[in-house]
Structures are given as structure tokens and as C-alpha cells.
Design a protein around this motif. Structure first.
Motif, PDB file in Angstrom:
ATOM      1  N   PHE A   1       0.712  -1.295  -0.037  1.00 52.97           N
ATOM      2  CA  PHE A   1      -0.041  -0.011   0.074  1.00 52.97           C
ATOM      3  C   PHE A   1       0.766   1.316   0.047  1.00 52.97           C
TER       4      PHE A   1
ATOM      5  N   TRP B   1      -1.427   3.313  -5.296  1.00 58.32           N
ATOM      6  CA  TRP B   1      -2.739   3.428  -5.014  1.00 58.32           C
ATOM      7  C   TRP B   1      -3.596   3.476  -6.458  1.00 58.32           C
TER       8      TRP B   1
ATOM      9  N   PHE C   1      -4.936  -1.774  -6.128  1.00 58.77           N
ATOM     10  CA  PHE C   1      -5.611  -1.393  -4.874  1.00 58.77           C
ATOM     11  C   PHE C   1      -6.718  -2.717  -4.903  1.00 58.77           C
TER      12      PHE C   1
END
Length: 195
Positions: A140, A147, A152
Motif C-alpha cells: 500500500f 494506489w 488496490f
């Protein structure tokens, strides 16, 4: 190797490593339940778990090597072995190093399992439950596309799969196939002692 190819290889190998590690964790959680059927014998789960773990290490090694040799970040080999020693995204890369070292401890103890005993091996093997979320957090926070929608979504699927396996494991009760018989026997002994 071009910088673009290194970038894609690092990201791809990291994503595949996360998918494989998640599958290994899910199989590890479910193998405790001693699941088997006529079409899926128990040894198949253990063998698949072990082989996926080895494949995870192959993709993880590719992820680490391509990240280290990528000239954009100039990470160096020290970053791959000493957590939080990088100048580039120190915390997030440090988490990746910690996750890698926990996995390495699991692999080494699995190789010497006969020498250290089942109890010590099992204790170290519990580190996989720490390694996986640390690896997810690393994903992350690291990389220029950390992102992005595709990454994600991939990470979310991995998290949901592991949480579903944990939920299923918790709802399934004892993995001991003799637990019911042992409980019944103990209840009979208790009744006999109270008379």
C-alpha cells in the motif's frame, strides 16, 4: 535491462508475490481444518501449500532483485537486508524487508524442521501471520502506483480472501477430529465421578 522493464518487472513480481503469499496463508489457515474429500485428499492441500510457498519465494526474489538494481531508486543491497535503512520511502520499504525476513525465517526453519522439532517449527511458522499483513502494508505504501485502481483492487481481493479464510476457520470450531469423542468421554468420566 531498460528502466521501464525493471519497473514493470518489480511491480509485476510484487503483485504476483502478494497473490501467492495470500494463497499460501489461506491454504495454511484451511489446512488446519484437515479438509479432505474424495476429489481433494488432505495431502494435496499440504503439497499445494508448500509448492505455492516456494513459488512465492521465487517471485519475491525477482521483486527484490529488480527493485535493488533499478537505477531510479538506487536502493542498494543493504536495503534488502536491513529494515528501515533506505533513504527512499524508508518506512514502507522497511516493512517489505521485515516481511521478507519473517518469510526467510519460516523457510529456514522449515528446512531444518527435523533438527529443531515440531514445537519450535510451529512457533516460528506463526510468523507467517505477521508477515502477510506487513507485506500488504508494504504494498500500500511503496511504488509510484501503490494506489492505482488495479493494484488496490488486487490487494483488496487478497485481504478479503485471507479474512474469509480466518472467518471460516473461526466458525468451524476445533480442527481436532477426535475432539467430539474426547469431550464425550470426559463428560462420561465427570458423570461417573459425581456419583
Amino acid at each position: 535491462m531498460s528502466n521501464t522493464l525493471l519497473w514493470y518487472t518489480t511491480r509485476g513480481a510484487g503483485a504476483v508475490s502478494l497473490i501467492l503469499l495470500s494463497a499460501v496463508v489461506v491454504l495454511g489457515i484451511l489446512s488446519v481444518l484437515r479438509f479432505q474429500s474424495t476429489g481433494w485428499p488432505r495431502f494435496l492441500t499440504a503439497g499445494l501449500h508448500r509448492n505455492l510457498a516456494l513459488m512465492t519465494l521465487v517471485f519475491l526474489a525477482l521483486h527484490i532483485v529488480t527493485a535493488v538494481v533499478d537505477p531510479f531508486t538506487h536502493l542498494g543491497w543493504l536495503t534488502a537486508v536491513v529494515p528501515f535503512s533506505s533513504y527512499y520511502r524508508t518506512f514502507w520499504l522497511g516493512l517489505g524487508t521485515v516481511a521478507f525476513e519473517l518469510l526467510l525465517a519460516i523457510v529456514v526453519t522449515s528446512l531444518v524442521r527435523g533438527f529443531i522439532g515440531q514445537a519450535a517449527w510451529r512457533l516460528v511458522h506463526w510468523l507467517s501471520y505477521a508477515s502477510w499483513p506487513i507485506a500488504v502494508l508494504h504494498g500500500f505504501g511503496t511504488g509510484t502506483d501503490a494506489w492505482s485502481a488495479w493494484l488496490f483492487a488486487l490487494q483488496a481481493v487478497c485481504v478479503v480472501a485471507v479474512l474469509a479464510a480466518i472467518g471460516y476457520r473461526l466458525r468451524s470450531g476445533s480442527p481436532d477430529p477426535l475432539a467430539a469423542a474426547r469431550s464425550s468421554f470426559q463428560a462420561g468420566v465427570d458423570r461417573r465421578e459425581t456419583k
